[in-house]
Design a protein around this motif. Sequence first.
Motif, PDB file in Angstrom:
ATOM      1  N   SER A  44     -12.929  12.006  -1.238  1.00  0.00           N
ATOM      2  CA  SER A  44     -13.840  12.164  -2.379  1.00  0.00           C
ATOM      3  C   SER A  44     -13.662  11.013  -3.365  1.00  0.00           C
ATOM      4  N   LEU A  45     -14.682  10.846  -4.180  1.00  0.00           N
ATOM      5  CA  LEU A  45     -14.620   9.871  -5.266  1.00  0.00           C
ATOM      6  C   LEU A  45     -13.819  10.465  -6.417  1.00  0.00           C
ATOM      7  N   PRO A  46     -13.238   9.609  -7.267  1.00  0.00           N
ATOM      8  CA  PRO A  46     -12.531  10.124  -8.443  1.00  0.00           C
ATOM      9  C   PRO A  46     -13.471  10.961  -9.321  1.00  0.00           C
ATOM     10  N   VAL A  47     -12.913  11.974  -9.977  1.00  0.00           N
ATOM     11  CA  VAL A  47     -13.670  12.853 -10.868  1.00  0.00           C
ATOM     12  C   VAL A  47     -13.096  12.702 -12.272  1.00  0.00           C
ATOM     13  N   GLU A  48     -13.975  12.539 -13.227  1.00  0.00           N
ATOM     14  CA  GLU A  48     -13.633  12.438 -14.650  1.00  0.00           C
ATOM     15  C   GLU A  48     -12.904  11.151 -15.020  1.00  0.00           C
TER      16      GLU A  48
END
Length: 141
Positions: A44-48
């Motif tokens: 997944s892509l980084p979140v926040e």
Amino acid sequence: MSQQKVVLLLGSNLGDPQKNLEVAMEKLESGNIEILKKSEILISLPVEFVSSNIFCNIATIILTDLSPIQLLNFIKGIEVEMGRIDDSRVSGGYTDRVIDIDIITYNELNFISERLEVPHKKHLFEREFSKILLKNLSRKT
């Protein structure tokens, strides 16, 4: 204390993220924690926060006789041992990390302290990658 069923979420986006997850799982087991189930690894892509490093994430169900705070102290020790130097609660924001281990649920317990909130509402209700992992975990036999 009797054995408690706990859901953990692990993530890494520095170094060899998949290997970092494997090492963290081994360290959990070395702490007298039984791993009952684990999800598939999800990329997944980084979140926040913004980063060019993608994450490898995994969810797991464990059995432990540690209290919530004892378990938190144990997993924070694993994070430090593996090279994590900044905790988002301390730094005030998210950054790249060698390993991140979050307690998502602890049996049916609702628990709030300065250091820990269970269940982890962001992972249960807001973060899409978490919802995918938890759904994957619930389908595994």
